[in-house]
Design an enzyme around this catalytic site. Structure first.
Site, short mmCIF file in Angstrom:
data_model
loop_
_atom_site.label_atom_id
_atom_site.label_comp_id
_atom_site.label_asym_id
_atom_site.label_seq_id
_atom_site.Cartn_x
_atom_site.Cartn_y
_atom_site.Cartn_z
N CYS A 116 35.37 38.07 25.52
CA CYS A 116 34.92 38.93 26.62
C CYS A 116 35.37 38.37 27.97
CB CYS A 116 33.41 39.07 26.58
SG CYS A 116 32.73 40.27 27.77
N CYS A 117 35.20 37.07 28.16
CA CYS A 117 35.63 36.45 29.41
C CYS A 117 37.15 36.54 29.58
CB CYS A 117 35.22 34.98 29.45
SG CYS A 117 33.46 34.69 29.76
N CYS A 205 27.75 36.52 34.74
CA CYS A 205 27.43 37.89 34.35
C CYS A 205 25.96 37.99 33.94
CB CYS A 205 28.32 38.33 33.19
SG CYS A 205 30.06 38.50 33.63
N CYS A 208 24.80 36.99 30.39
CA CYS A 208 25.11 35.61 30.00
C CYS A 208 24.51 34.57 30.93
CB CYS A 208 26.63 35.42 29.94
SG CYS A 208 27.47 36.57 28.83
N CYS A 233 34.28 29.36 31.04
CA CYS A 233 34.67 30.71 30.64
C CYS A 233 36.18 30.83 30.46
CB CYS A 233 34.20 31.73 31.68
SG CYS A 233 34.94 31.50 33.31
#
Length: 242
Positions: A116-117, A205, A208, A233
């Site tokens: 995702c990162c 985020c 997270c 990340c």
């Protein structure tokens, strides 16, 4: 001095005892095509310091699409306070849609945050850094004993450099503690993210990031379901040693 002639190892040794302002002065004197990375957290001090040296400093922020509402409001406050253009970088929409279609909105809780990162942060960052010769980050050694305690104040960024070219990375706050950062924010009356008043220290985020409790290290509020010693990340993946 051209970037080709900079010896970052020797300069790092020379600048280790310098103040963040002096490091920034050096960075901004050596590079015209340089940009400050603003995360929406306490590294706003970099925007403040750089703006005092060069009012037209270029600033960017990564908008992952998953930030807290408070962070978006904070970004706008900084823009208005310093009258500075902030380049808000967004991820590739098709890549985000494909990830969500295949794995849903919260796949990182099962298979880790890297994918995702990679889409929401690394992709836009890589594209941005292809445009510049140097960048400035808010990394500090005390942020993560497992990954950041050896960061230099100046280094060659081999992760994001253009092929066959050079990218220089400055970490002016490397030797400052969290306490020094907040003393400076209060002394200079710098705007800050209201989430800090709600127990958030390291802010990323929304899914997270969570507040931390007494005695917890600030990075324990990030990706809390993962291995505590390698909480990066990918923006500073060179900090993580294999």
């Amino acid at each position: 001095m051209s970037s080709e002639l900079l010896n970052t190892v020797d300069l790092d040794a020379e600048l280790q005892q310098a103040s963040p302002q002096k490091i920034l002065e050096f960075a901004l004197s050596e590079f015209d095509n340089i940009v400050v990375s603003f995360s929406g957290a306490e590294d706003v001090v970099l925007v403040h310091m750089a703006h005092q040296i060069r009012p037209d400093i270029k600033v960017f922020v990564l908008d992952t699409g998953r930030l807290h509402a408070e962070t978006y409001r904070f970004i706008e406050r900084v823009r208005e306070h310093y009258k500075v253009d902030i380049d808000v970088l967004s991820p590739d929409g098709e890549a985000v849609r494909e990830l969500v279609r295949k794995k849903g909105l919260f796949s990182f809780y099962q298979d880790g945050h890297q994918e995702c990162c990679g889409i929401r942060k690394i992709g836009p960052l890589r594209k941005k850094l292809l445009e510049v010769d140097a960048w400035v980050t808010g990394q500090r050694k005390d942020q993560s004993p497992g990954t950041r305690n050896g960061i230099p104040v100046i280094q060659d960024d081999k992760l994001f450099a253009r092929p066959g070219d050079r990218l220089v990375k400055f970490n002016p706050l490397a030797n400052w503690s969290s306490q020094q950062v907040w003393d400076y924010i209060r002394a200079m009356e710098i705007p800050y993210n209201e989430l800090h008043d709600k127990g958030y220290v390291s802010i990323g985020c929304e899914p997270c990031t969570r507040p931390i409790g007494p005695g917890q290290h600030e990075r324990e509020g990030r990706w809390w379901w993962e291995e505590s010693t390698k909480k990066e990340c990918g923006l500073h993946a060179d900090n993580v040693k294999s």
